[in-house]
Design a protein around this motif. Structure first.
Motif, PDB file in Angstrom:
ATOM      1  N   THR A 185       0.902  -1.212  -0.002  1.00  0.00           N
ATOM      2  CA  THR A 185       0.017  -0.049   0.040  1.00  0.00           C
ATOM      3  C   THR A 185       0.955   1.165  -0.147  1.00  0.00           C
ATOM      4  O   THR A 185       2.010   1.078   0.380  1.00  0.00           O
ATOM      5  CB  THR A 185      -0.988  -0.032   1.289  1.00  0.00           C
ATOM      6  N   ASN A 186       0.443   2.365  -0.471  1.00  0.00           N
ATOM      7  CA  ASN A 186       0.997   3.719  -0.508  1.00  0.00           C
ATOM      8  C   ASN A 186       0.968   4.153   0.968  1.00  0.00           C
ATOM      9  O   ASN A 186       1.484   5.412   1.088  1.00  0.00           O
ATOM     10  CB  ASN A 186       0.367   4.548  -1.480  1.00  0.00           C
ATOM     11  N   GLY A 187       0.224   3.724   1.984  1.00  0.00           N
ATOM     12  CA  GLY A 187       0.233   4.267   3.135  1.00  0.00           C
ATOM     13  C   GLY A 187      -0.742   3.876   3.964  1.00  0.00           C
ATOM     14  O   GLY A 187      -1.711   3.295   3.520  1.00  0.00           O
ATOM     15  N   PHE A 188      -0.665   3.977   5.373  1.00  0.00           N
ATOM     16  CA  PHE A 188      -1.828   3.559   6.380  1.00  0.00           C
ATOM     17  C   PHE A 188      -2.353   4.947   6.992  1.00  0.00           C
ATOM     18  O   PHE A 188      -1.440   6.224   7.543  1.00  0.00           O
ATOM     19  CB  PHE A 188      -1.237   2.770   7.312  1.00  0.00           C
ATOM     20  N   TYR A 189      -3.580   4.995   7.155  1.00  0.00           N
ATOM     21  CA  TYR A 189      -4.230   6.216   7.801  1.00  0.00           C
ATOM     22  C   TYR A 189      -3.860   6.315   9.304  1.00  0.00           C
ATOM     23  O   TYR A 189      -3.546   5.074   9.927  1.00  0.00           O
ATOM     24  CB  TYR A 189      -5.687   6.428   7.908  1.00  0.00           C
ATOM     25  N   THR A 190      -3.784   7.439   9.759  1.00  0.00           N
ATOM     26  CA  THR A 190      -3.353   7.414  11.355  1.00  0.00           C
ATOM     27  C   THR A 190      -4.629   6.905  12.292  1.00  0.00           C
ATOM     28  O   THR A 190      -4.374   6.254  13.423  1.00  0.00           O
ATOM     29  CB  THR A 190      -2.892   8.640  11.686  1.00  0.00           C
ATOM     30  N   GLN A 191      -5.989   6.868  11.715  1.00  0.00           N
ATOM     31  CA  GLN A 191      -7.133   6.464  12.344  1.00  0.00           C
ATOM     32  C   GLN A 191      -8.053   5.739  11.258  1.00  0.00           C
ATOM     33  O   GLN A 191      -7.489   5.676   9.853  1.00  0.00           O
ATOM     34  CB  GLN A 191      -8.068   7.819  12.632  1.00  0.00           C
ATOM     35  N   PRO A 192      -8.955   4.861  11.681  1.00  0.00           N
ATOM     36  CA  PRO A 192      -9.621   4.214  10.784  1.00  0.00           C
ATOM     37  C   PRO A 192     -10.146   5.157   9.826  1.00  0.00           C
ATOM     38  O   PRO A 192     -10.851   6.343  10.290  1.00  0.00           O
ATOM     39  CB  PRO A 192     -10.757   3.568  11.852  1.00  0.00           C
ATOM     40  N   GLU A 193     -10.519   4.926   8.407  1.00  0.00           N
ATOM     41  CA  GLU A 193     -10.892   5.835   7.492  1.00  0.00           C
ATOM     42  C   GLU A 193     -12.086   6.560   7.798  1.00  0.00           C
ATOM     43  O   GLU A 193     -12.820   7.489   7.714  1.00  0.00           O
ATOM     44  CB  GLU A 193     -10.845   5.428   6.055  1.00  0.00           C
ATOM     45  N   LEU A 194     -13.048   5.444   8.447  1.00  0.00           N
ATOM     46  CA  LEU A 194     -14.679   5.912   8.598  1.00  0.00           C
ATOM     47  C   LEU A 194     -14.677   6.600   9.940  1.00  0.00           C
ATOM     48  O   LEU A 194     -15.578   7.447   9.933  1.00  0.00           O
ATOM     49  CB  LEU A 194     -15.284   4.447   8.697  1.00  0.00           C
ATOM     50  N   GLU A 195     -13.737   6.626  10.562  1.00  0.00           N
ATOM     51  CA  GLU A 195     -13.504   7.543  12.038  1.00  0.00           C
ATOM     52  C   GLU A 195     -13.288   8.988  11.370  1.00  0.00           C
ATOM     53  O   GLU A 195     -13.779  10.165  11.823  1.00  0.00           O
ATOM     54  CB  GLU A 195     -12.610   7.027  12.885  1.00  0.00           C
ATOM     55  N   ILE A 196     -12.365   8.856  10.410  1.00  0.00           N
ATOM     56  CA  ILE A 196     -11.789  10.309   9.917  1.00  0.00           C
ATOM     57  C   ILE A 196     -12.896  10.826   9.202  1.00  0.00           C
ATOM     58  O   ILE A 196     -13.113  12.112   9.330  1.00  0.00           O
ATOM     59  CB  ILE A 196     -10.546   9.987   8.786  1.00  0.00           C
ATOM     60  N   LEU A 197     -13.654   9.993   8.490  1.00  0.00           N
ATOM     61  CA  LEU A 197     -14.827  10.521   7.434  1.00  0.00           C
ATOM     62  C   LEU A 197     -16.081  11.009   8.442  1.00  0.00           C
ATOM     63  O   LEU A 197     -16.876  11.296   8.012  1.00  0.00           O
ATOM     64  CB  LEU A 197     -15.241   9.750   6.551  1.00  0.00           C
ATOM     65  N   GLN A 198     -15.904  10.493   9.859  1.00  0.00           N
ATOM     66  CA  GLN A 198     -16.955  10.958  10.500  1.00  0.00           C
ATOM     67  C   GLN A 198     -18.244   9.942  10.126  1.00  0.00           C
ATOM     68  O   GLN A 198     -19.611  10.547  10.624  1.00  0.00           O
ATOM     69  CB  GLN A 198     -17.416  12.209  11.049  1.00  0.00           C
TER      70      GLN A 198
END
Length: 214
Positions: A185-198
């Motif tokens: 992968t080109n990277g991992f989010y620092t938080q779950p993506e759905l948490e970031i997107l609220q």
């Protein structure tokens, strides 16, 4: 009882891996193929998961063929369209924008099946679903090993399980538990993506932990 004893540093590493595990979507995968030794590490992790009655009720189908992936992707597209109206009108535009799979982008797909035993299983006589839970433990083991190797895994659940079984010629008694997209992968989010997107808020420990009963 001469089992391995782990030091505090190992505890910290494991905690880090757990806290930084992420679901990886198609827009994050690289086309670089996974080396066979890497795939073997993922499968070894899965095969060493706990299982009810030491039944090891799991089977894995490795999928790299583009034509097979296309057929699986068609099932996703069909089920994804059905899902849109399930959500509120407010949520629907956000749902449509989400990239919820990486079937074609990930170099490797893994279908994980539960294979019921043809004889009684110790510990499964009262809770038949314990066999399914064992397979989920195998998936979690694989996911944590992947994160330790800096490899992405995305779990695709928006599929018609029976159609996937047919595409993969799975035995009738087998049950699809997980369909995984796997790759660098080109990277991992620092938080779950759905948490970031609220999309959802994280539940706090005090809201879900009870003592001596509810």
């Amino acid at each position: 009882m001469e089992g391995k004893h782990f030091e505090e540093t190992a505890v910290a590493v494991l905690q880090d891996i757990i806290l930084h595990r992420r679901d990886v979507r198609g827009n994050r995968f690289l086309s670089k193929p996974l080396e066979e030794e890497v795939v073997d590490k993922l499968l070894t992790a899965a095969l060493n998961a706990p299982s009810v009655g030491f039944s090891q009720p799991w089977e894995f189908v490795l999928i790299r063929d583009e034509a097979v992936k296309q057929r699986i992707k068609a099932s996703f597209n069909e089920e994804n369209e059905k899902a849109v109206p399930v959500f509120s009108e407010e949520k629907q535009p956000d749902y449509i924008r989400l990239k919820l799979e990486g079937i074609m982008e990930a170099p490797l797909n893994i279908a994980v099946f539960y294979k019921p035993s043809d004889k009684p299983v110790l510990g499964q006589t009262s809770m038949e679903e314990a066999g399914l839970y064992s397979v989920v433990c195998a998936v979690q083991n694989m996911w944590l090993m992947a994160r330790a190797l800096n490899i992405g895994i995305g779990w695709v659940s928006i599929l018609d399980a029976e159609k996937v079984k047919h595409i993969l010629n799975a035995p009738m008694e087998n049950k699809l538990v997980a369909y995984l997209c796997v790759g660098y992968t080109n990277g991992f989010y620092t938080q779950p993506e759905l948490e970031i997107l609220q999309w959802e808020k994280r539940k706090m420990k005090q809201a879900v932990v009870f003592k001596e009963g509810y």
